[in-house]
Enzyme design. Sequence first.
Site, PDB file in Angstrom:
ATOM      1  CB  THR A   1       0.105 -28.528 -12.020  1.00 53.94           C
ATOM      2  OG1 THR A   1       0.497 -29.005 -13.306  1.00 53.94           O
ATOM      3  CG2 THR A   1       0.848 -29.266 -10.924  1.00 53.94           C
ATOM      4  CB  CYS A   2      -4.022 -28.347 -15.935  1.00 54.41           C
ATOM      5  SG  CYS A   2      -5.087 -27.518 -17.133  1.00 54.41           S
ATOM      6  CG  ASP A   3      -5.055 -22.762 -12.838  1.00 60.15           C
ATOM      7  OD1 ASP A   3      -4.664 -23.386 -11.825  1.00 60.15           O
ATOM      8  OD2 ASP A   3      -4.624 -21.635 -13.154  1.00 60.15           O
TER       9      ASP A   3
ATOM     10  CB  ILE B   1      -1.409 -32.128 -16.134  1.00 58.23           C
ATOM     11  CG1 ILE B   1      -0.917 -32.992 -17.301  1.00 58.23           C
ATOM     12  CG2 ILE B   1      -0.255 -31.729 -15.232  1.00 58.23           C
ATOM     13  CD1 ILE B   1       0.002 -32.275 -18.255  1.00 58.23           C
TER      14      ILE B   1
ATOM     15  NE  ARG C   1      -4.593 -27.155  -9.260  1.00 60.06           N
ATOM     16  CZ  ARG C   1      -3.637 -26.259  -9.268  1.00 60.06           C
ATOM     17  NH1 ARG C   1      -3.913 -24.976  -9.376  1.00 60.06           N
ATOM     18  NH2 ARG C   1      -2.393 -26.618  -9.145  1.00 60.06           N
TER      19      ARG C   1
END
Length: 126
Positions: free
Chosen positions: A16-18, A14, A21
């Site tokens: 938005t998951c750190d 996903i 990223r």
Amino acid sequence: MTQVTAPTLTLYGIKTCDTVRKARKFLAELPIDAAYHDFRQQGLDETLLDQLIQGLGVKALLNTRGTTWRSLSDEQKQSASDPAAARRIMLEHPAVIKRPVLVREDGEMLVGFDTAVWSSFIQGGR
């Protein structure tokens, strides 16, 4: 910089998951071009989930530490001890899947992110 020759990789997660990223940045810096599949934007169908469960197991995939898990009812949380119920929860709430998941073209899979483990995995190790 030249492209590193490596097996074809697909990264699931996903955006938005750190941790996702960090994983995407790690692959870009190698540089390795991996296909990216966002569970929220591109969805999660039963076939894909069954492949991930077969490769990693329900326990490895079910993230019981995240905000999505905490938002589930107590009944849903308790039912997740049953693999079929856990599968249903993951289909209904893809954000409850641990991430990132990295899949090599030979079908081998990893869940979670660790640079040393990923480096070995990308080179064909486990």
